[in-house]
Write a protein that holds these residues in place. Structure first.
Motif, PDB file in Angstrom:
ATOM      1  N   ASP A  98     -81.575  59.144  -4.578  1.00 48.59           N
ATOM      2  CA  ASP A  98     -81.491  60.036  -6.199  1.00 48.59           C
ATOM      3  C   ASP A  98     -82.569  58.972  -6.977  1.00 48.59           C
ATOM      4  N   GLN A  99     -82.632  57.671  -6.845  1.00 45.17           N
ATOM      5  CA  GLN A  99     -83.389  56.831  -7.428  1.00 45.17           C
ATOM      6  C   GLN A  99     -84.932  57.113  -7.079  1.00 45.17           C
ATOM      7  N   LEU A 100     -85.169  57.359  -5.687  1.00 48.10           N
ATOM      8  CA  LEU A 100     -86.161  57.750  -5.299  1.00 48.10           C
ATOM      9  C   LEU A 100     -86.945  59.101  -5.796  1.00 48.10           C
ATOM     10  N   LYS A 101     -86.068  60.059  -5.772  1.00 45.39           N
ATOM     11  CA  LYS A 101     -86.447  61.281  -6.529  1.00 45.39           C
ATOM     12  C   LYS A 101     -86.847  61.204  -7.882  1.00 45.39           C
ATOM     13  N   GLU A 102     -86.289  60.511  -8.532  1.00 44.75           N
ATOM     14  CA  GLU A 102     -86.713  60.145  -9.947  1.00 44.75           C
ATOM     15  C   GLU A 102     -87.992  59.286  -9.974  1.00 44.75           C
ATOM     16  N   ASN A 137     -93.645  59.645 -11.006  1.00 48.41           N
ATOM     17  CA  ASN A 137     -94.989  59.291 -10.416  1.00 48.41           C
ATOM     18  C   ASN A 137     -95.802  60.700 -10.659  1.00 48.41           C
ATOM     19  N   VAL A 138     -95.208  62.012 -10.360  1.00 47.13           N
ATOM     20  CA  VAL A 138     -96.040  63.050 -10.528  1.00 47.13           C
ATOM     21  C   VAL A 138     -96.685  63.181 -12.058  1.00 47.13           C
ATOM     22  N   SER A 139     -95.807  62.802 -13.226  1.00 41.54           N
ATOM     23  CA  SER A 139     -95.883  62.861 -14.588  1.00 41.54           C
ATOM     24  C   SER A 139     -97.084  62.006 -14.896  1.00 41.54           C
ATOM     25  N   TYR A 140     -96.781  60.864 -14.180  1.00 43.86           N
ATOM     26  CA  TYR A 140     -97.758  59.656 -14.715  1.00 43.86           C
ATOM     27  C   TYR A 140     -99.281  60.185 -14.162  1.00 43.86           C
ATOM     28  N   ARG A 141     -99.467  60.785 -12.746  1.00 34.74           N
ATOM     29  CA  ARG A 141    -100.716  60.910 -12.221  1.00 34.74           C
ATOM     30  C   ARG A 141    -101.362  62.074 -13.069  1.00 34.74           C
ATOM     31  N   GLU A 142    -100.430  62.933 -13.732  1.00 33.02           N
ATOM     32  CA  GLU A 142    -101.099  63.931 -14.487  1.00 33.02           C
ATOM     33  C   GLU A 142    -101.641  63.470 -15.746  1.00 33.02           C
TER      34      GLU A 142
END
Length: 133
Positions: A78-82, A87-92
């Motif tokens: 769960d922590q990894l999914k979060e 990470n995706v939002s930071y990359r965007e």
């Protein structure tokens, strides 16, 4: 720890009974806090024996201690999914910021050129700029 060998089922039952006895405060050895060592002392075996030969009983103890391997694994997943979502939002966000930096660099370059022109006009008032029509 010099107990004669018991059948697997009997030893496993002893482990479960020892866990219950410790939790209810009815330990023969006076154990008050549940742990692998406490259970092992209660039934006269080593903690390694419980870990290595009685996986169901070991998992039961871990669950009672809130350290179940499944629970820990699921928590880590769960922590990894979060973290991946972040990470995706930071990359965007980084992508958007890079576009802004490029636009600002272009604008800065254009303003620099315009500034040079204005300085040239102030320093040499005799120069007239011709505009193309």
């Amino acid at each position: 720890m010099n107990n004669p060998r018991k059948p697997h089922e009997d030893r496993e039952r002893d482990i479960f009974l020892a866990v219950t006895a410790i939790e209810k405060g009815r330990s023969k050895t006076g154990e008050t806090k549940l742990s692998f060592s406490a259970v092992a002392r209660e039934i006269g075996v080593s903690p390694a024996l419980i870990h290595n030969h009685y996986p169901k009983a070991a998992e039961h103890i871990r669950q009672r201690l809130s350290k179940s391997s499944r629970v820990q694994r699921n928590l880590k997943q769960d922590q990894l999914k979060e973290a991946r979502k972040k990470n995706v939002s930071y990359r965007e966000e980084i992508k958007q910021l890079r576009l802004q930096v490029a636009k600002l660099a272009t604008l800065n370059e254009m303003l620099g050129l315009e500034n040079q022109k204005l300085k040239a006009q102030v320093e040499s008032p005799n120069i007239v700029e011709f505009k193309k029509t």
